[in-house]
Design a protein around this motif. Structure first.
Motif, PDB file in Angstrom:
ATOM      1  N   ASP A  16      -7.187  13.202  12.640  1.00  0.00           N
ATOM      2  CA  ASP A  16      -6.149  12.508  13.389  1.00  0.00           C
ATOM      3  C   ASP A  16      -6.598  11.150  13.928  1.00  0.00           C
ATOM      4  OD1 ASP A  16      -4.298  14.523  12.951  1.00  0.00           O
ATOM      5  OD2 ASP A  16      -4.888  15.608  14.766  1.00  0.00           O
ATOM      6  N   LEU A  17      -7.876  10.810  13.764  1.00  0.00           N
ATOM      7  CA  LEU A  17      -8.380   9.510  14.220  1.00  0.00           C
ATOM      8  C   LEU A  17      -8.037   8.443  13.181  1.00  0.00           C
ATOM      9  CD1 LEU A  17     -11.969  10.509  15.393  1.00  0.00           C
ATOM     10  CD2 LEU A  17     -10.062   9.833  16.866  1.00  0.00           C
ATOM     11  N   ASP A  18      -7.587   7.282  13.646  1.00  0.00           N
ATOM     12  CA  ASP A  18      -7.400   6.185  12.703  1.00  0.00           C
ATOM     13  C   ASP A  18      -8.747   5.479  12.509  1.00  0.00           C
ATOM     14  OD1 ASP A  18      -7.651   3.766  14.530  1.00  0.00           O
ATOM     15  OD2 ASP A  18      -5.915   4.729  15.473  1.00  0.00           O
ATOM     16  N   ALA A  19      -8.840   4.665  11.487  1.00  0.00           N
ATOM     17  CA  ALA A  19     -10.118   4.032  11.132  1.00  0.00           C
ATOM     18  C   ALA A  19     -10.652   3.157  12.261  1.00  0.00           C
ATOM     19  CB  ALA A  19      -9.954   3.214   9.849  1.00  0.00           C
ATOM     20  N   GLY A  20      -9.795   2.393  12.904  1.00  0.00           N
ATOM     21  CA  GLY A  20     -10.250   1.510  13.981  1.00  0.00           C
ATOM     22  C   GLY A  20     -10.802   2.274  15.171  1.00  0.00           C
ATOM     23  N   THR A  21     -10.112   3.334  15.566  1.00  0.00           N
ATOM     24  CA  THR A  21     -10.594   4.142  16.691  1.00  0.00           C
ATOM     25  C   THR A  21     -11.910   4.808  16.334  1.00  0.00           C
ATOM     26  OG1 THR A  21      -8.341   4.527  17.476  1.00  0.00           O
ATOM     27  CG2 THR A  21     -10.038   6.060  18.247  1.00  0.00           C
ATOM     28  N   SER A  22     -11.998   5.359  15.131  1.00  0.00           N
ATOM     29  CA  SER A  22     -13.245   5.988  14.693  1.00  0.00           C
ATOM     30  C   SER A  22     -14.403   4.996  14.790  1.00  0.00           C
ATOM     31  CB  SER A  22     -13.142   6.474  13.248  1.00  0.00           C
ATOM     32  OG  SER A  22     -12.178   7.473  13.132  1.00  0.00           O
ATOM     33  N   TYR A  23     -14.205   3.819  14.259  1.00  0.00           N
ATOM     34  CA  TYR A  23     -15.233   2.785  14.295  1.00  0.00           C
ATOM     35  C   TYR A  23     -15.654   2.502  15.735  1.00  0.00           C
ATOM     36  CZ  TYR A  23     -17.543  -1.716  13.735  1.00  0.00           C
ATOM     37  OH  TYR A  23     -18.460  -2.733  13.778  1.00  0.00           O
ATOM     38  N   ASP A  24     -14.676   2.331  16.628  1.00  0.00           N
ATOM     39  CA  ASP A  24     -14.986   2.016  18.028  1.00  0.00           C
ATOM     40  C   ASP A  24     -15.727   3.158  18.717  1.00  0.00           C
ATOM     41  OD1 ASP A  24     -13.802  -0.471  17.745  1.00  0.00           O
ATOM     42  OD2 ASP A  24     -11.903   0.136  18.681  1.00  0.00           O
ATOM     43  N   LEU A  25     -15.361   4.413  18.417  1.00  0.00           N
ATOM     44  CA  LEU A  25     -16.057   5.555  19.023  1.00  0.00           C
ATOM     45  C   LEU A  25     -17.493   5.630  18.540  1.00  0.00           C
ATOM     46  CD1 LEU A  25     -13.279   8.303  18.804  1.00  0.00           C
ATOM     47  CD2 LEU A  25     -13.963   6.962  20.821  1.00  0.00           C
ATOM     48  N   TRP A  26     -17.708   5.483  17.236  1.00  0.00           N
ATOM     49  CA  TRP A  26     -19.073   5.563  16.703  1.00  0.00           C
ATOM     50  C   TRP A  26     -19.906   4.385  17.214  1.00  0.00           C
ATOM     51  CZ3 TRP A  26     -16.754   9.533  16.373  1.00  0.00           C
ATOM     52  CH2 TRP A  26     -16.088  10.107  15.311  1.00  0.00           C
ATOM     53  N   ARG A  27     -19.275   3.216  17.335  1.00  0.00           N
ATOM     54  CA  ARG A  27     -19.994   2.048  17.844  1.00  0.00           C
ATOM     55  C   ARG A  27     -20.461   2.294  19.284  1.00  0.00           C
ATOM     56  NH1 ARG A  27     -19.707  -2.611  20.641  1.00  0.00           N
ATOM     57  NH2 ARG A  27     -20.690  -4.435  19.716  1.00  0.00           N
ATOM     58  N   LEU A  28     -19.576   2.838  20.117  1.00  0.00           N
ATOM     59  CA  LEU A  28     -19.953   3.143  21.500  1.00  0.00           C
ATOM     60  C   LEU A  28     -21.150   4.083  21.524  1.00  0.00           C
ATOM     61  CD1 LEU A  28     -19.495   3.152  24.587  1.00  0.00           C
ATOM     62  CD2 LEU A  28     -17.780   4.962  24.213  1.00  0.00           C
ATOM     63  N   ARG A  29     -21.126   5.115  20.711  1.00  0.00           N
ATOM     64  CA  ARG A  29     -22.257   6.050  20.666  1.00  0.00           C
ATOM     65  C   ARG A  29     -23.534   5.340  20.237  1.00  0.00           C
ATOM     66  NH1 ARG A  29     -19.595  11.255  17.677  1.00  0.00           N
ATOM     67  NH2 ARG A  29     -21.513  11.034  16.489  1.00  0.00           N
ATOM     68  N   GLN A  30     -23.444   4.477  19.243  1.00  0.00           N
ATOM     69  CA  GLN A  30     -24.636   3.773  18.763  1.00  0.00           C
ATOM     70  C   GLN A  30     -25.191   2.827  19.824  1.00  0.00           C
ATOM     71  OE1 GLN A  30     -25.856   4.945  15.811  1.00  0.00           O
ATOM     72  NE2 GLN A  30     -24.038   6.202  16.101  1.00  0.00           N
ATOM     73  N   VAL A  31     -24.309   2.088  20.494  1.00  0.00           N
ATOM     74  CA  VAL A  31     -24.741   1.138  21.522  1.00  0.00           C
ATOM     75  C   VAL A  31     -25.553   1.846  22.600  1.00  0.00           C
ATOM     76  CG1 VAL A  31     -23.905  -0.311  23.432  1.00  0.00           C
ATOM     77  CG2 VAL A  31     -22.966  -0.606  21.133  1.00  0.00           C
ATOM     78  N   VAL A  32     -25.081   3.008  23.045  1.00  0.00           N
ATOM     79  CA  VAL A  32     -25.768   3.703  24.137  1.00  0.00           C
ATOM     80  C   VAL A  32     -26.943   4.522  23.629  1.00  0.00           C
ATOM     81  CG1 VAL A  32     -25.533   5.408  25.983  1.00  0.00           C
ATOM     82  CG2 VAL A  32     -23.739   3.701  25.620  1.00  0.00           C
ATOM     83  N   PHE A  33     -26.714   5.410  22.664  1.00  0.00           N
ATOM     84  CA  PHE A  33     -27.760   6.350  22.263  1.00  0.00           C
ATOM     85  C   PHE A  33     -28.867   5.704  21.443  1.00  0.00           C
ATOM     86  CE2 PHE A  33     -24.122   9.536  22.485  1.00  0.00           C
ATOM     87  CZ  PHE A  33     -24.442   9.914  23.782  1.00  0.00           C
ATOM     88  N   VAL A  34     -28.525   4.821  20.532  1.00  0.00           N
ATOM     89  CA  VAL A  34     -29.537   4.248  19.643  1.00  0.00           C
ATOM     90  C   VAL A  34     -30.135   2.969  20.227  1.00  0.00           C
ATOM     91  CG1 VAL A  34     -29.973   3.346  17.326  1.00  0.00           C
ATOM     92  CG2 VAL A  34     -28.445   5.309  17.628  1.00  0.00           C
ATOM     93  N   VAL A  35     -29.301   2.047  20.692  1.00  0.00           N
ATOM     94  CA  VAL A  35     -29.795   0.763  21.177  1.00  0.00           C
ATOM     95  C   VAL A  35     -30.285   0.871  22.623  1.00  0.00           C
ATOM     96  CG1 VAL A  35     -29.221  -1.658  21.606  1.00  0.00           C
ATOM     97  CG2 VAL A  35     -28.320  -0.491  19.572  1.00  0.00           C
ATOM     98  N   GLU A  36     -29.402   1.253  23.547  1.00  0.00           N
ATOM     99  CA  GLU A  36     -29.765   1.279  24.969  1.00  0.00           C
ATOM    100  C   GLU A  36     -30.888   2.277  25.258  1.00  0.00           C
ATOM    101  OE1 GLU A  36     -27.655   2.782  29.035  1.00  0.00           O
ATOM    102  OE2 GLU A  36     -26.426   1.507  27.728  1.00  0.00           O
ATOM    103  N   GLN A  37     -30.779   3.492  24.695  1.00  0.00           N
ATOM    104  CA  GLN A  37     -31.795   4.513  24.961  1.00  0.00           C
ATOM    105  C   GLN A  37     -32.970   4.433  23.986  1.00  0.00           C
ATOM    106  OE1 GLN A  37     -29.773   8.323  25.198  1.00  0.00           O
ATOM    107  NE2 GLN A  37     -28.874   7.800  27.170  1.00  0.00           N
ATOM    108  N   GLU A  38     -32.906   3.494  23.064  1.00  0.00           N
ATOM    109  CA  GLU A  38     -33.989   3.239  22.108  1.00  0.00           C
ATOM    110  C   GLU A  38     -34.402   4.500  21.348  1.00  0.00           C
ATOM    111  OE1 GLU A  38     -37.094   1.317  24.339  1.00  0.00           O
ATOM    112  OE2 GLU A  38     -35.894  -0.495  24.607  1.00  0.00           O
ATOM    113  N   CYS A  39     -33.412   5.213  20.817  1.00  0.00           N
ATOM    114  CA  CYS A  39     -33.651   6.430  20.031  1.00  0.00           C
ATOM    115  C   CYS A  39     -33.117   6.216  18.620  1.00  0.00           C
ATOM    116  CB  CYS A  39     -32.950   7.633  20.664  1.00  0.00           C
ATOM    117  SG  CYS A  39     -33.583   8.073  22.271  1.00  0.00           S
TER     118      CYS A  39
END
Length: 153
Positions: A16-39
């Motif tokens: 039920d997610l559209d492509a734009g929302t999916s992209y924004d959700l995954w981006r938010l996760r990457q910004v915090v978990f991968v970049v900010e937390q350096e994991c």
């Protein structure tokens, strides 16, 4: 700035997610978990697409700023990937998200792996530690469980 309300919460399955929302959700996760937390880890683990998974998020001006997912594991729900954008922390968004997730879970038990410094905060929702602290990508975590039912007063 006023706090978020339950009416601002969005819930959807992967399909039920559209492509734009999916992209924004995954981006938010990457910004915090991968970049900010350096994991450096594979956040996209395949579980987002499972039929029973529910994606729960809140937006500010149409952009996701808080998110979590609820997985349908055998015998319990699993809450994970709880994230709030740095610019929106301290506004109660995580509280709104967890309450929305627990509404979805209902009377069923749920589990999560809390970052250790947040174990007490999750305890406010009725979660209790179920095992020893462990490291996940170098960050201390505690396994926790909630048996279900109404939220503690």
């Amino acid at each position: 700035m006023p706090g978020p309300s339950a009416s601002a919460v969005h819930v959807a399955s992967f399909d039920d997610l559209d492509a734009g929302t999916s992209y924004d959700l995954w981006r938010l996760r990457q910004v915090v978990f991968v970049v900010e937390q350096e994991c450096a880890y594979l956040d996209l683990d395949g579980r987002d697409r499972e039929p029973g998974t529910r994606h729960v998020w809140v937006e500010d001006d149409g952009v996701p700023v808080g998110y979590l997912r609820v997985l349908d594991d055998p015998g319990h729900a699993r809450i994970g990937r709880v994230v709030v954008a740095h610019s929106h922390r301290g506004r109660g968004l995580a509280d709104v998200l967890v309450r929305a997730a627990l509404d979805l879970v209902g009377d069923n038990p749920s589990v999560l792996d809390a970052q250790s410094y947040l174990a007490g905060w999750y305890g406010r929702f009725g979660y209790v530690a179920t095992g020893p602290e462990f490291l996940d990508d170098g960050i201390p975590h505690v396994p926790m469980r909630r048996e279900g039912g109404p939220l503690p007063a």
